[in-house]
Design a protein around this motif. Structure first.
Motif, PDB file in Angstrom:
ATOM      1  N   VAL A 172      15.537 -14.969   1.380  1.00 13.80           N
ATOM      2  CA  VAL A 172      14.349 -15.333   2.098  1.00 13.80           C
ATOM      3  C   VAL A 172      14.317 -17.064   2.106  1.00 13.80           C
ATOM      4  O   VAL A 172      13.942 -17.524   3.100  1.00 13.80           O
ATOM      5  CB  VAL A 172      13.002 -15.001   1.348  1.00 13.80           C
ATOM      6  CG1 VAL A 172      11.742 -15.564   1.922  1.00 13.80           C
ATOM      7  CG2 VAL A 172      12.749 -13.511   1.869  1.00 13.80           C
ATOM      8  N   ILE A 173      14.459 -17.589   0.897  1.00 17.92           N
ATOM      9  CA  ILE A 173      14.342 -18.992   0.629  1.00 17.92           C
ATOM     10  C   ILE A 173      15.540 -19.770   1.477  1.00 17.92           C
ATOM     11  O   ILE A 173      15.310 -20.903   2.080  1.00 17.92           O
ATOM     12  CB  ILE A 173      14.040 -19.418  -0.705  1.00 17.92           C
ATOM     13  CG1 ILE A 173      13.239 -18.656  -1.477  1.00 17.92           C
ATOM     14  CG2 ILE A 173      14.322 -20.800  -0.896  1.00 17.92           C
ATOM     15  CD1 ILE A 173      13.232 -18.743  -2.863  1.00 17.92           C
ATOM     16  N   GLU A 174      16.803 -19.240   1.364  1.00 18.03           N
ATOM     17  CA  GLU A 174      17.640 -19.887   1.999  1.00 18.03           C
ATOM     18  C   GLU A 174      17.540 -19.970   3.586  1.00 18.03           C
ATOM     19  O   GLU A 174      17.668 -20.934   4.344  1.00 18.03           O
ATOM     20  CB  GLU A 174      19.027 -18.930   1.790  1.00 18.03           C
ATOM     21  CG  GLU A 174      19.690 -19.109   0.589  1.00 18.03           C
ATOM     22  CD  GLU A 174      20.871 -18.526   0.362  1.00 18.03           C
ATOM     23  OE1 GLU A 174      21.558 -18.661  -0.574  1.00 18.03           O
ATOM     24  OE2 GLU A 174      21.080 -17.297   0.928  1.00 18.03           O
ATOM     25  N   ARG A 175      16.877 -18.945   4.279  1.00 14.13           N
ATOM     26  CA  ARG A 175      16.818 -18.615   5.613  1.00 14.13           C
ATOM     27  C   ARG A 175      15.584 -19.733   5.937  1.00 14.13           C
ATOM     28  O   ARG A 175      15.492 -20.207   7.140  1.00 14.13           O
ATOM     29  CB  ARG A 175      16.228 -17.345   5.976  1.00 14.13           C
ATOM     30  CG  ARG A 175      17.443 -16.324   5.898  1.00 14.13           C
ATOM     31  CD  ARG A 175      17.180 -14.873   6.416  1.00 14.13           C
ATOM     32  NE  ARG A 175      18.314 -14.015   6.401  1.00 14.13           N
ATOM     33  CZ  ARG A 175      19.047 -13.898   7.291  1.00 14.13           C
ATOM     34  NH1 ARG A 175      19.140 -14.579   8.339  1.00 14.13           N
ATOM     35  NH2 ARG A 175      20.361 -13.117   7.025  1.00 14.13           N
ATOM     36  N   LEU A 176      14.407 -19.925   5.124  1.00 13.04           N
ATOM     37  CA  LEU A 176      13.518 -20.824   5.427  1.00 13.04           C
ATOM     38  C   LEU A 176      14.290 -22.199   5.293  1.00 13.04           C
ATOM     39  O   LEU A 176      13.755 -23.194   5.999  1.00 13.04           O
ATOM     40  CB  LEU A 176      12.428 -20.646   4.576  1.00 13.04           C
ATOM     41  CG  LEU A 176      11.333 -19.434   4.847  1.00 13.04           C
ATOM     42  CD1 LEU A 176      10.438 -19.028   3.783  1.00 13.04           C
ATOM     43  CD2 LEU A 176      10.668 -19.424   6.295  1.00 13.04           C
ATOM     44  N   GLY A 177      14.926 -22.414   4.260  1.00 12.71           N
ATOM     45  CA  GLY A 177      15.359 -23.644   3.912  1.00 12.71           C
ATOM     46  C   GLY A 177      16.331 -24.200   5.113  1.00 12.71           C
ATOM     47  O   GLY A 177      16.297 -25.529   5.357  1.00 12.71           O
ATOM     48  N   MET A 178      17.100 -23.262   5.835  1.00 15.79           N
ATOM     49  CA  MET A 178      18.112 -23.622   6.963  1.00 15.79           C
ATOM     50  C   MET A 178      17.037 -24.429   8.135  1.00 15.79           C
ATOM     51  O   MET A 178      17.699 -25.073   8.882  1.00 15.79           O
ATOM     52  CB  MET A 178      18.726 -22.680   7.279  1.00 15.79           C
ATOM     53  CG  MET A 178      19.953 -22.282   6.128  1.00 15.79           C
ATOM     54  SD  MET A 178      20.850 -20.644   6.698  1.00 15.79           S
ATOM     55  CE  MET A 178      21.589 -21.259   8.237  1.00 15.79           C
ATOM     56  N   ALA A 179      15.916 -23.795   8.037  1.00 13.52           N
ATOM     57  CA  ALA A 179      15.050 -24.295   9.193  1.00 13.52           C
ATOM     58  C   ALA A 179      14.311 -25.533   8.860  1.00 13.52           C
ATOM     59  O   ALA A 179      13.901 -26.345  10.071  1.00 13.52           O
ATOM     60  CB  ALA A 179      14.145 -23.271   9.760  1.00 13.52           C
ATOM     61  N   HIS A 180      14.333 -25.980   7.778  1.00 11.41           N
ATOM     62  CA  HIS A 180      13.610 -27.015   7.234  1.00 11.41           C
ATOM     63  C   HIS A 180      14.433 -27.869   6.161  1.00 11.41           C
ATOM     64  O   HIS A 180      14.054 -27.938   4.907  1.00 11.41           O
ATOM     65  CB  HIS A 180      12.290 -26.534   6.579  1.00 11.41           C
ATOM     66  CG  HIS A 180      11.320 -25.884   7.412  1.00 11.41           C
ATOM     67  ND1 HIS A 180      10.550 -26.480   8.331  1.00 11.41           N
ATOM     68  CD2 HIS A 180      11.412 -24.506   7.579  1.00 11.41           C
ATOM     69  CE1 HIS A 180       9.727 -25.313   9.041  1.00 11.41           C
ATOM     70  NE2 HIS A 180      10.429 -24.351   8.575  1.00 11.41           N
ATOM     71  N   PRO A 181      15.486 -28.525   6.676  1.00 14.54           N
ATOM     72  CA  PRO A 181      16.553 -29.281   5.806  1.00 14.54           C
ATOM     73  C   PRO A 181      15.813 -30.380   4.974  1.00 14.54           C
ATOM     74  O   PRO A 181      16.175 -30.982   4.190  1.00 14.54           O
ATOM     75  CB  PRO A 181      17.487 -29.584   6.751  1.00 14.54           C
ATOM     76  CG  PRO A 181      17.071 -29.825   8.126  1.00 14.54           C
ATOM     77  CD  PRO A 181      15.967 -28.518   8.091  1.00 14.54           C
TER      78      PRO A 181
END
Length: 600
Positions: A172-181
Motif C-alpha cells: 500500500v505504501i509503495e503504491r502511494l509513494g510512487m504517485a508522490h515521489p
C-alpha cells in the motif's frame, strides 16, 4: 419484525467492515489523509502485522481541537469544499476512515497545527468518543490504532500471519509513494525498518522514475519504455516494461488515475490487451501508468475503498492505453531485457581455473580463412531461400582474404551456428546469441499481422489438398471460422463427417506442417469460446501460423541466411521476443566476457 434504526456504534462497525478489511486498509486510509494534509514525511509503524498497533505520523498541516472532534464523526470531511462529488481533488473524501477505525479499535489522535502553542489528543474506543486533552507533540499529526478489531473479534480470524499483513501494508505504501515521489515514506515493524523511501527532488518525471526504481528495482529504468500520449483531454504518462522483462504475477503493475492508485479491471484488461501478442499467457508485464483527466470524466466514488473507478468514456481510455503501449513496444524494435544478460552470466558461472591454465600463456591459433570458408560452405543454404520465408535474402557475396562481414549493425555479423539452433554474431563490443526459431517466428508473425491489416495476405495453393481429421466438434469449429481463416490466407472447407480439407495456405508458411497447424487451431478455437473478440482470435491464429511456419530448431543455415535473419530482426518491431514472450536473443558485452575469463 418491526423496522428500526440501527444504533450509531453498529452503523460505524458496518462501515468499518467495508472500509477496513485488514490492517493494510487502515494504513491506506491514514496515509492518504496525511498526503492530503500536505505532509512531506510520513512514518508508519506496525506491531504484530498491525493487529496490536498501527501508528502513522506526518508533518502535515495538523488539526485544532474542534477539528479533531469533527474528524471522528461520520461523513465529516474538509475535502469537499463545494459539496461536489463530481470534481474530487483529494484522495480521502468520504469522511469515514477515522470513525470506522475508531468503532472497531482503540484510536488515539494527536495533532498540532502550524503556529499552535501546544498539541491536543483525542481518544475513541469501540466507537465511544472522549474529549481533547493537551499533549506534547511536534507540528503535524500522529494517529495510533491499537487492538484492531477488538470490538469485532470475529474479524480477527480472517487475518493472516503478521508477516503477510506487514507485506500488504508495505505494498500500500509503495503504491502511494510512487504517485508522490516528493514525500518521504518509511515503514517499520517496531524493531527494524522494512521500507525507507527518501523524497525525490528535481523534474517531476525524473523524480517519479527514481521513486519507481526505488520500489521495483534499479533494473526497471533500463528495461522500461517511456509513455506520453494525449487523446481528447485524457493524458497517459508512465513507463511500460519490455516484454522480456516480466513477472509471474501482476503484482508489479502500478496503475493510477489522477494520482490515486487503483486496481481497475478496465485498465488491467487494457494492459493485457496491449501485450497479448508479445507475452506468454502465464507471464505479466511490469508497468507504471498514470492517467490524468478532468475529475468530472471519472467517478472515484463507486467502491468503499476507492480501489475501482468508472470512466465516462471507457472506450477512449482503453484505446489510449493499448495504443500508447503498443506504439512504445513497436518503437523498441529488437530490444530485449538487459536482465537476460545477468541470467546468462549466472548460468555460465565463473571459470574454476584462470584462462591461462587452459591454453598456457598463448591464445589458441586463429583459423585460416580457407578453413572458415570450408566451414561456411559446409552449412549450405538449403533452407530459407527454398521456402521463400519472407527474408528477402541477398545473393551470397564471395568472401575474400581482406573482406569480412561488418559488425557495425546492432546485432552484428553472424559467425557461426551452434547445434543447428543458435546463431552467434559478433558485435562491435561483444557478441549476440540468437534463437533462430524464436526470431523467425516473430518475423513471420509481424508479416502476417501486416497482411491482415492491409487485407492482402498472399496465398499459396496446395498441389495436393490436405485432408485433416478433427472429429465432429473440431471440424465444426474450424468450418465456422473459415471466413476469418481465409482473411489470413488459410482456406479450409468441410470435407465429410469430422474432417476439413485445406486448399490454400499463407505463402509465408511455405511447406509447413499443415496437419499440425489445423489441429492446433481447432484446439485453440475450443479454448477461446464465443466471448473472445474477433481481433484477438485472429492474432492468436497469426501466432499459431507463425510458429508452424518458422525456421525450426535443428535447421542448418548458411552465413548469408543468418545475416539476413539478423538484418530483418533489426528492422522488425517487437523482434526482441517471440510470440510467446520468450527472448529471441541475448547480448553479452566484451566486458562481461572478460569478467567470465578473469580478465577484469
Amino acid at each position: 419484525m418491526s423496522i428500526r434504526l440501527l444504533p450509531p456504534t453498529l452503523v460505524n462497525q458496518i462501515a468499518a467492515g467495508e472500509v477496513v478489511e485488514r490492517p493494510a486498509s487502515a494504513v491506506k486510509e491514514l496515509v492518504e489523509n496525511a498526503i492530503d494534509a500536505g505532509a512531506t514525511r510520513i512514518d508508519v509503524v506496525l506491531a504484530e502485522g498491525g493487529q496490536s498497533l498501527i501508528a502513522v505520523s506526518d508533518d502535515g498541516c495538523g488539526m485544532a481541537p474542534d477539528e479533531m472532534m469533527l474528524a471522528v464523526e461520520r461523513h465529516a470531511t474538509s475535502k469537499l469544499p463545494d459539496d461536489d462529488l463530481v470534481r474530487i481533488n483529494f484522495l480521502g473524501f468520504r469522511g469515514e476512515a477515522l470513525p470506522s477505525i475508531g468503532s472497531v479499535a482503540r484510536l488515539t489522535l494527536t495533532s498540532r497545527p502550524r503556529g499552535a502553542e501546544s498539541a491536543w489528543s483525542l481518544s475513541v474506543e469501540g466507537g465511544v468518543k472522549g474529549r481533547p486533552v493537551p499533549a506534547a507533540h511536534p507540528f503535524g499529526t500522529r494517529i495510533e490504532v491499537r487492538d484492531l478489531f477488538y470490538a469485532t473479534p470475529a474479524r480477527l480470524k480472517f487475518l493472516k500471519a503478521a508477516r503477510t499483513e506487514l507485506a500488504h501494508a508495505c505494498d500500500v505504501i509503495e503504491r502511494l509513494g510512487m504517485a508522490h515521489p516528493g514525500i518521504a515514506f518509511s515503514l517499520s515493524d517496531g524493531g527494524r525498518k522494512v521500507l525507507d523511501l527518501a523524497a525525490k527532488r528535481g523534474e517531476p518525471e525524473a523524480a517519479r522514475l527514481a521513486r519507481i526504481a526505488q520500489v521495483v528495482g534499479r533494473e526497471f529504468e533500463p528495461n522500461a519504455l517511456a509513455l506520453d500520449a494525449l487523446r481528447d483531454g485524457v493524458r497517459l504518462t508512465g513507463w511500460a516494461g519490455l516484454p522480456t522483462y516480466n513477472r509471474a504475477t501482476s503484482a508489479a503493475q502500478y496503475l493510477y488515475v489522477n494520482g490515486r492508485p487503483v486496481k481497475d479491471r478496465l485498465v488491467i484488461g487494457a494492459v493485457r490487451g496491449a501485450y497479448q501478442d508479445v507475452l506468454a499467457r502465464d507471464r505479466h508485464p511490469v508497468v507504471a501508468l498514470f492517467l490524468d483527466l478532468e475529475p468530472d470524466q471519472v467517478d472515484v466514488n463507486v467502491h468503499p475503498a476507492k480501489a475501482e473507478v468508472r470512466f465516462r468514456d471507457s472506450g477512449l481510455v482503453r484505446g489510449l492505453i493499448v495504443g500508447a503501449i503498443r506504439h512504445a513496444l513497436a518503437g523498441a524494435g529488437h530490444r530485449a531485457s538487459s536482465t537476460l544478460t545477468g541470467v546468462a552470466l549466472g548460468a555460465l558461472g565463473s571459470p574454476s581455473q584462470p584462462p591461462s591454465s587452459f591454453f598456457g600463456h598463448h591464445p589458441p591459433p586463429r583459423p585460416s580463412l580457407p578453413l572458415v570458408r570450408a566451414a561456411i560452405e559446409a552449412q549450405s543454404p538449403f533452407g530459407l531461400a527454398e521456402q521463400s520465408l519472407s527474408l528477402d535474402l541477398p545473393p551470397a557475396a564471395p568472401v575474400t582474404e581482406t573482406e569480412e562481414f561488418t559488425t557495425d549493425y546492432p546485432l552484428g555479423a553472424a559467425k557461426a551456428q551452434l547445434h543447428d539452433t543458435y546463431i552467434v554474431a559478433e558485435t562491435k563490443d561483444g557478441l549476440v546469441i540468437v534463437d533462430q526459431h524464436a526470431a523467425h517466428e516473430r518475423l513471420v508473425f509481424e508479416r502476417l499481422k501486416l497482411g491482415l491489416e492491409d487485407g492482402r495476405v498472399a496465398r499459396q495453393g496446395l498441389l495436393l489438398p490436405e485432408v485433416v481429421d478433427l472429429g465432429e466438434a473440431g471440424a465444426a469449429r474450424v468450418a465456422e471460422r473459415a471466413p476469418d481463416l481465409a482473411r489470413l490466407g488459410l482456406v479450409v472447407e468441410p470435407f465429410g463427417p469430422g474432417a476439413v480439407v485445406v486448399r490454400e495456405v499463407p505463402a509465408l508458411l511455405g511447406e509447413g506442417d499443415v496437419q499440425g497447424l489445423v489441429r492446433d487451431l481447432a484446439d485453440e478455437l475450443a479454448e477461446w469460446g464465443a466471448s473472445t473478440a474477433l481481433e484477438e482470435r485472429l492474432l492468436h491464429v497469426c501466432a499459431t501460423m507463425a510458429c508452424h511456419g518458422s525456421v525450426r530448431a535443428g535447421r542448418r543455415l548458411g552465413i548469408p541466411e543468418m545475416n539476413a535473419l539478423l538484418r530483418r530482426m533489426e528492422a522488425t518491431p517487437l523482434s526482441g521476443q517471440c510470440n510467446h514472450g520468450r527472448p529471441t536473443h541475448i547480448s553479452l558485452s566484451l566486458a562481461d566476457i572478460e569478467k567470465l575469463f578473469g580478465r577484469r
